[in-house]
Enzyme design. Sequence first.
Site, PDB file in Angstrom:
ATOM      1  N   GLU A 186      11.040  15.870 -11.961  1.00 41.72           N
ATOM      2  CA  GLU A 186      10.230  14.712 -11.564  1.00 41.72           C
ATOM      3  C   GLU A 186      10.618  13.433 -12.305  1.00 41.72           C
ATOM      4  O   GLU A 186       9.868  12.453 -12.286  1.00 41.72           O
ATOM      5  CB  GLU A 186       8.734  14.989 -11.752  1.00 41.72           C
ATOM      6  CG  GLU A 186       8.173  16.149 -10.949  1.00 41.72           C
ATOM      7  CD  GLU A 186       8.230  15.938  -9.432  1.00 41.72           C
ATOM      8  OE1 GLU A 186       8.819  14.940  -8.977  1.00 41.72           O
ATOM      9  OE2 GLU A 186       7.698  16.795  -8.723  1.00 41.72           O
ATOM     10  N   HIS A 215       2.128  13.778 -15.910  1.00 41.26           N
ATOM     11  CA  HIS A 215       2.011  14.421 -14.596  1.00 41.26           C
ATOM     12  C   HIS A 215       1.492  15.843 -14.794  1.00 41.26           C
ATOM     13  O   HIS A 215       2.092  16.612 -15.545  1.00 41.26           O
ATOM     14  CB  HIS A 215       3.375  14.435 -13.903  1.00 41.26           C
ATOM     15  CG  HIS A 215       3.439  15.347 -12.718  1.00 41.26           C
ATOM     16  ND1 HIS A 215       2.450  15.385 -11.757  1.00 41.26           N
ATOM     17  CD2 HIS A 215       4.355  16.263 -12.333  1.00 41.26           C
ATOM     18  CE1 HIS A 215       2.757  16.287 -10.845  1.00 41.26           C
ATOM     19  NE2 HIS A 215       3.909  16.845 -11.172  1.00 41.26           N
ATOM     20  N   HIS A 241      -0.609  19.471 -13.017  1.00 34.42           N
ATOM     21  CA  HIS A 241      -0.926  20.263 -11.824  1.00 34.42           C
ATOM     22  C   HIS A 241      -2.350  20.790 -11.966  1.00 34.42           C
ATOM     23  O   HIS A 241      -2.645  21.924 -11.601  1.00 34.42           O
ATOM     24  CB  HIS A 241       0.048  21.433 -11.670  1.00 34.42           C
ATOM     25  CG  HIS A 241       1.416  21.033 -11.233  1.00 34.42           C
ATOM     26  ND1 HIS A 241       2.435  21.936 -11.039  1.00 34.42           N
ATOM     27  CD2 HIS A 241       1.934  19.814 -10.938  1.00 34.42           C
ATOM     28  CE1 HIS A 241       3.534  21.289 -10.648  1.00 34.42           C
ATOM     29  NE2 HIS A 241       3.253  20.003 -10.591  1.00 34.42           N
ATOM     30  N   TYR A 277     -18.981   7.189 -12.326  1.00 32.61           N
ATOM     31  CA  TYR A 277     -18.541   5.870 -12.810  1.00 32.61           C
ATOM     32  C   TYR A 277     -17.248   5.928 -13.617  1.00 32.61           C
ATOM     33  O   TYR A 277     -16.612   4.904 -13.858  1.00 32.61           O
ATOM     34  CB  TYR A 277     -19.656   5.156 -13.577  1.00 32.61           C
ATOM     35  CG  TYR A 277     -19.995   5.735 -14.925  1.00 32.61           C
ATOM     36  CD1 TYR A 277     -19.234   5.405 -16.045  1.00 32.61           C
ATOM     37  CD2 TYR A 277     -21.092   6.572 -15.098  1.00 32.61           C
ATOM     38  CE1 TYR A 277     -19.548   5.921 -17.290  1.00 32.61           C
ATOM     39  CE2 TYR A 277     -21.404   7.091 -16.331  1.00 32.61           C
ATOM     40  CZ  TYR A 277     -20.632   6.766 -17.426  1.00 32.61           C
ATOM     41  OH  TYR A 277     -20.935   7.280 -18.652  1.00 32.61           O
ATOM     42  N   HIS A 330      -0.181  18.851  -4.573  1.00 34.45           N
ATOM     43  CA  HIS A 330       0.752  18.977  -5.698  1.00 34.45           C
ATOM     44  C   HIS A 330       0.076  18.798  -7.062  1.00 34.45           C
ATOM     45  O   HIS A 330       0.120  19.714  -7.877  1.00 34.45           O
ATOM     46  CB  HIS A 330       1.889  17.962  -5.486  1.00 34.45           C
ATOM     47  CG  HIS A 330       2.940  17.979  -6.540  1.00 34.45           C
ATOM     48  ND1 HIS A 330       4.216  17.489  -6.335  1.00 34.45           N
ATOM     49  CD2 HIS A 330       2.927  18.381  -7.835  1.00 34.45           C
ATOM     50  CE1 HIS A 330       4.937  17.638  -7.430  1.00 34.45           C
ATOM     51  NE2 HIS A 330       4.175  18.162  -8.356  1.00 34.45           N
ATOM     52  N   TYR A 353     -16.543  -1.084 -24.651  1.00 35.03           N
ATOM     53  CA  TYR A 353     -17.158   0.150 -25.134  1.00 35.03           C
ATOM     54  C   TYR A 353     -16.512   0.638 -26.435  1.00 35.03           C
ATOM     55  O   TYR A 353     -15.337   0.412 -26.670  1.00 35.03           O
ATOM     56  CB  TYR A 353     -17.017   1.233 -24.061  1.00 35.03           C
ATOM     57  CG  TYR A 353     -17.614   2.557 -24.438  1.00 35.03           C
ATOM     58  CD1 TYR A 353     -18.980   2.785 -24.412  1.00 35.03           C
ATOM     59  CD2 TYR A 353     -16.778   3.610 -24.833  1.00 35.03           C
ATOM     60  CE1 TYR A 353     -19.507   4.000 -24.771  1.00 35.03           C
ATOM     61  CE2 TYR A 353     -17.308   4.838 -25.175  1.00 35.03           C
ATOM     62  CZ  TYR A 353     -18.667   5.033 -25.150  1.00 35.03           C
ATOM     63  OH  TYR A 353     -19.195   6.236 -25.498  1.00 35.03           O
TER      64      TYR A 353
END
Length: 212
Positions: free
Chosen positions: A74, A92, A94, A113, A154, A208
């Site tokens: 990838e 990335h 799965h 939210y 995916h 925050y």
Amino acid sequence: MLLGEERAQIVAACRRLVADRLVVGTAGNVSVRVGDLVAVTPSGVDYATLTAEQVGVHRLDGTAVDAPLAPTSEAPMHLACYATTGAGAVVHTHSVAATALSCLVDEVPAVHYYLSMFGGRVRVAKYATYGTPQLAENMLAALGDATAVLLGNHGAVTLGDDLAAAYDRATYLEYVCDVALRVLGTGRTPRLLDDAELATVTARLAGYGQPR
Ligand SMILES: [Zn+2]
């Protein structure tokens, strides 16, 4: 070692991906950008034995600079993120809920939210075979201005200024997808948050935490 600190961070993140159940086996991949260099996980190495030296360093065009192993399949997707955004890291996964939801919707429904932390709608990229330039293209088209995107059938991709931020987003995204799946699973029509409320929360999240 070139980008020694970043390569060590990537190894730690990969081990955490397995422990946090965001990937199975050697799936998923992680990269960090520093200037015009990208450190990215190699293809098919067990994360339990992965070393910092095995994490390759490549140029933004994919040329290897210090890479003993082939990069993740990838890599084109990671490089596409850096070519078009200011991201400093890409994760990335799965993860189960994100992947399941990617089979059902075109966009993550605003059930929580937390969606505000992704800077825009989290869309689902059209399916393409893993590791192909087409998948990278579909991912970018769905990403837009957001810092997260689901890959149809995916998994998920999250971006951040640094690896800690990209990783955090991956865990929050999985939470929101899990909630969305449970809501959809009831078969009832959910109450969703509107764009105005998500924008309000985005502004609130910016302030925050503990004052520095
Ligand atoms: Zn994948």
